[in-house]
Design a protein around this motif. Structure first.
Motif, PDB file in Angstrom:
ATOM      1  N   LEU A   1       0.823  -1.214   0.000  1.00  0.00           N
ATOM      2  CA  LEU A   1       0.000   0.000   0.000  1.00  0.00           C
ATOM      3  C   LEU A   1       0.858   1.267   0.000  1.00  0.00           C
ATOM      4  CD1 LEU A   1      -2.815  -1.028   2.504  1.00  0.00           C
ATOM      5  CD2 LEU A   1      -2.774  -1.238   0.017  1.00  0.00           C
ATOM      6  N   TYR A   2       0.290   2.306  -0.632  1.00  0.00           N
ATOM      7  CA  TYR A   2       0.969   3.593  -0.804  1.00  0.00           C
ATOM      8  C   TYR A   2      -0.018   4.732  -0.590  1.00  0.00           C
ATOM      9  CZ  TYR A   2       4.183   0.617  -3.461  1.00  0.00           C
ATOM     10  OH  TYR A   2       5.039  -0.379  -3.848  1.00  0.00           O
ATOM     11  N   ARG A   3       0.534   5.924  -0.331  1.00  0.00           N
ATOM     12  CA  ARG A   3      -0.220   7.177  -0.375  1.00  0.00           C
ATOM     13  C   ARG A   3       0.244   7.940  -1.611  1.00  0.00           C
ATOM     14  NH1 ARG A   3       0.591  10.135   5.099  1.00  0.00           N
ATOM     15  NH2 ARG A   3      -0.381   8.700   6.529  1.00  0.00           N
ATOM     16  N   TYR A   4      -0.636   8.764  -2.142  1.00  0.00           N
ATOM     17  CA  TYR A   4      -0.292   9.600  -3.288  1.00  0.00           C
ATOM     18  C   TYR A   4       0.028  11.002  -2.792  1.00  0.00           C
ATOM     19  CZ  TYR A   4      -0.807  12.142  -7.700  1.00  0.00           C
ATOM     20  OH  TYR A   4      -0.595  12.951  -8.795  1.00  0.00           O
ATOM     21  N   VAL A   5       1.172  11.548  -3.195  1.00  0.00           N
ATOM     22  CA  VAL A   5       1.609  12.855  -2.720  1.00  0.00           C
ATOM     23  C   VAL A   5       0.639  13.959  -3.154  1.00  0.00           C
ATOM     24  CG1 VAL A   5       3.147  13.470  -4.642  1.00  0.00           C
ATOM     25  CG2 VAL A   5       3.697  14.219  -2.315  1.00  0.00           C
TER      26      VAL A   5
ATOM     27  N   GLY B   1      -9.789  12.119   2.241  1.00  0.00           N
ATOM     28  CA  GLY B   1     -10.886  11.849   1.320  1.00  0.00           C
ATOM     29  C   GLY B   1     -10.583  12.126  -0.142  1.00  0.00           C
ATOM     30  N   GLN B   2      -9.439  12.729  -0.447  1.00  0.00           N
ATOM     31  CA  GLN B   2      -9.107  12.976  -1.846  1.00  0.00           C
ATOM     32  C   GLN B   2      -8.653  11.684  -2.522  1.00  0.00           C
ATOM     33  OE1 GLN B   2      -6.154  16.153  -1.679  1.00  0.00           O
ATOM     34  NE2 GLN B   2      -7.750  17.667  -2.074  1.00  0.00           N
ATOM     35  N   THR B   3      -8.905  11.576  -3.814  1.00  0.00           N
ATOM     36  CA  THR B   3      -8.493  10.407  -4.599  1.00  0.00           C
ATOM     37  C   THR B   3      -7.838  10.868  -5.905  1.00  0.00           C
ATOM     38  OG1 THR B   3     -10.711  10.261  -5.552  1.00  0.00           O
ATOM     39  CG2 THR B   3     -10.248   8.861  -3.636  1.00  0.00           C
ATOM     40  N   ASN B   4      -6.949  11.840  -5.807  1.00  0.00           N
ATOM     41  CA  ASN B   4      -6.290  12.386  -6.991  1.00  0.00           C
ATOM     42  C   ASN B   4      -5.383  11.379  -7.691  1.00  0.00           C
ATOM     43  OD1 ASN B   4      -7.479  14.953  -6.613  1.00  0.00           O
ATOM     44  ND2 ASN B   4      -5.951  15.426  -5.055  1.00  0.00           N
ATOM     45  N   GLY B   5      -5.027  10.304  -7.016  1.00  0.00           N
ATOM     46  CA  GLY B   5      -4.162   9.288  -7.619  1.00  0.00           C
ATOM     47  C   GLY B   5      -4.925   8.199  -8.351  1.00  0.00           C
TER      48      GLY B   5
ATOM     49  N   ALA C   1      -6.435   5.869 -10.833  1.00  0.00           N
ATOM     50  CA  ALA C   1      -6.209   5.515 -12.245  1.00  0.00           C
ATOM     51  C   ALA C   1      -5.036   6.269 -12.871  1.00  0.00           C
ATOM     52  CB  ALA C   1      -7.479   5.684 -13.066  1.00  0.00           C
ATOM     53  N   LYS C   2      -4.117   6.805 -12.062  1.00  0.00           N
ATOM     54  CA  LYS C   2      -2.928   7.476 -12.596  1.00  0.00           C
ATOM     55  C   LYS C   2      -2.113   6.472 -13.408  1.00  0.00           C
ATOM     56  CE  LYS C   2      -2.695  11.727 -10.980  1.00  0.00           C
ATOM     57  NZ  LYS C   2      -2.767  12.882 -11.807  1.00  0.00           N
ATOM     58  N   ASN C   3      -1.736   6.887 -14.587  1.00  0.00           N
ATOM     59  CA  ASN C   3      -0.938   6.060 -15.506  1.00  0.00           C
ATOM     60  C   ASN C   3      -1.571   4.695 -15.766  1.00  0.00           C
ATOM     61  OD1 ASN C   3       1.025   8.138 -15.540  1.00  0.00           O
ATOM     62  ND2 ASN C   3       1.947   7.297 -13.696  1.00  0.00           N
ATOM     63  N   LYS C   4      -2.842   4.576 -15.480  1.00  0.00           N
ATOM     64  CA  LYS C   4      -3.593   3.318 -15.643  1.00  0.00           C
ATOM     65  C   LYS C   4      -2.928   2.155 -14.912  1.00  0.00           C
ATOM     66  CE  LYS C   4      -5.685   4.762 -19.934  1.00  0.00           C
ATOM     67  NZ  LYS C   4      -5.897   4.513 -21.331  1.00  0.00           N
ATOM     68  N   THR C   5      -2.214   2.488 -13.801  1.00  0.00           N
ATOM     69  CA  THR C   5      -1.560   1.450 -12.993  1.00  0.00           C
ATOM     70  C   THR C   5      -1.739   1.656 -11.491  1.00  0.00           C
ATOM     71  OG1 THR C   5       0.539   2.650 -13.090  1.00  0.00           O
ATOM     72  CG2 THR C   5       0.228   0.887 -14.711  1.00  0.00           C
ATOM     73  N   TRP C   6      -2.205   2.831 -11.077  1.00  0.00           N
ATOM     74  CA  TRP C   6      -2.380   3.142  -9.660  1.00  0.00           C
ATOM     75  C   TRP C   6      -3.871   3.284  -9.368  1.00  0.00           C
ATOM     76  CZ3 TRP C   6       1.488   3.010  -6.225  1.00  0.00           C
ATOM     77  CH2 TRP C   6       2.797   3.071  -6.718  1.00  0.00           C
ATOM     78  N   TYR C   7      -4.336   2.564  -8.333  1.00  0.00           N
ATOM     79  CA  TYR C   7      -5.761   2.581  -8.011  1.00  0.00           C
ATOM     80  C   TYR C   7      -5.968   2.602  -6.503  1.00  0.00           C
ATOM     81  CZ  TYR C   7      -6.302   1.341 -12.884  1.00  0.00           C
ATOM     82  OH  TYR C   7      -6.250   1.362 -14.257  1.00  0.00           O
ATOM     83  N   ALA C   8      -7.012   3.313  -6.090  1.00  0.00           N
ATOM     84  CA  ALA C   8      -7.415   3.259  -4.683  1.00  0.00           C
ATOM     85  C   ALA C   8      -7.749   1.801  -4.382  1.00  0.00           C
ATOM     86  CB  ALA C   8      -8.619   4.154  -4.449  1.00  0.00           C
ATOM     87  N   VAL C   9      -7.365   1.348  -3.198  1.00  0.00           N
ATOM     88  CA  VAL C   9      -7.598  -0.040  -2.827  1.00  0.00           C
ATOM     89  C   VAL C   9      -8.925  -0.150  -2.087  1.00  0.00           C
ATOM     90  CG1 VAL C   9      -6.292   0.053  -0.651  1.00  0.00           C
ATOM     91  CG2 VAL C   9      -6.485  -2.114  -1.882  1.00  0.00           C
ATOM     92  N   THR C  10      -9.660  -1.211  -2.368  1.00  0.00           N
ATOM     93  CA  THR C  10     -10.938  -1.463  -1.699  1.00  0.00           C
ATOM     94  C   THR C  10     -10.688  -2.272  -0.428  1.00  0.00           C
ATOM     95  OG1 THR C  10     -11.400  -3.564  -2.805  1.00  0.00           O
ATOM     96  CG2 THR C  10     -12.075  -1.535  -3.960  1.00  0.00           C
ATOM     97  N   PRO C  11     -11.671  -2.369   0.464  1.00  0.00           N
ATOM     98  CA  PRO C  11     -11.476  -3.142   1.694  1.00  0.00           C
ATOM     99  C   PRO C  11     -11.140  -4.615   1.483  1.00  0.00           C
ATOM    100  CG  PRO C  11     -13.328  -1.667   1.953  1.00  0.00           C
ATOM    101  CD  PRO C  11     -12.924  -1.602   0.501  1.00  0.00           C
ATOM    102  N   SER C  12     -11.424  -5.159   0.301  1.00  0.00           N
ATOM    103  CA  SER C  12     -11.077  -6.559   0.031  1.00  0.00           C
ATOM    104  C   SER C  12      -9.709  -6.690  -0.622  1.00  0.00           C
ATOM    105  CB  SER C  12     -12.149  -7.198  -0.863  1.00  0.00           C
ATOM    106  OG  SER C  12     -12.179  -6.542  -2.121  1.00  0.00           O
ATOM    107  N   GLY C  13      -9.017  -5.566  -0.885  1.00  0.00           N
ATOM    108  CA  GLY C  13      -7.696  -5.599  -1.486  1.00  0.00           C
ATOM    109  C   GLY C  13      -7.706  -5.462  -3.003  1.00  0.00           C
TER     110      GLY C  13
END
Length: 191
Positions: A156-160, A166-170, A172-184
């Motif tokens: 897991l990572y945070r986006y700078v 509550g922000q989700t600016n990261g 779908a970045k580069n079509k490789t970074w996604y917010a993770v759901t509670p199931s992973g």
């Protein structure tokens, strides 16, 4: 007298050379971007209670890190974020992300060097509180002498670019970074 000084200076120079060589080797290993590949379960607690509250030594500020320094957390929570749905946040409400180039089984991180200046590894100590996240899905993977938190095996990572909770600016970045759901899994919503 002069020979004695030359001998002492030579010994000091030799000792310095050995120390510098040792530091260089540890830096080379730290920047390889590979991990041992074995996720280790992390101790968790279902909810925070007065008897299980983190001590001052366990609580580390977890505001977004800058310059590639890892972020720390003592809790992960499921939160509904407008336009994205149900995602996982840390103890400060910052959205956590997973990287498609990492591996979940076995857990392996690939974001290293410059990458970690934008995507900040989430580091944990010994225990992590959970709210709305299945504790059996949490684990860790070794990262340069620290433990990076995993969910469903994914590091897991945070986006700078997320500067407020509550922000989700990261997303779908580069079509490789996604917010993770509670199931992973990765959130496929784009807002």
């Amino acid at each position: 007298m002069i020979q004695r000084r030359i001998l002492l200076l030579s010994a000091a120079g030799l000792a310095s050379a050995f120390l510098l060589a040792a530091c260089g080797n540890s830096m080379d290993k730290a920047s390889t971007g590979t991990s041992p590949g074995n996720a280790v379960p992390v101790a968790t607690a279902a909810s925070q209670s007065p008897t299980s509250a983190p001590t001052a030594s366990e609580s580390t500020p977890s505001a977004p890190a800058v310059g590639g320094h890892p972020a720390t957390t003592t809790m992960v929570m499921a939160k509904t974020v407008s336009g994205i749905g149900n995602v996982v946040t840390d103890d400060k409400g910052m959205t956590l992300y997973r990287y498609d180039k990492d591996e979940a089984n076995p857990s392996k991180w690939t974001c290293a060097g410059e990458c970690t200046k934008t995507w900040i590894p989430v580091i944990v100590q010994d225990s992590v509180q959970t709210m709305g996240v299945e504790k059996s899905l949490l684990g860790t993977v070794h990262r340069n002498g620290m433990k990076q938190l995993t969910l469903g095996g994914w590091p897991l990572y945070r986006y700078v670019g997320d500067t407020q909770a509550g922000q989700t600016n990261g997303q779908a970045k580069n079509k490789t970074w996604y917010a993770v759901t509670p199931s992973g899994t990765k959130s496929t919503s784009t807002g």
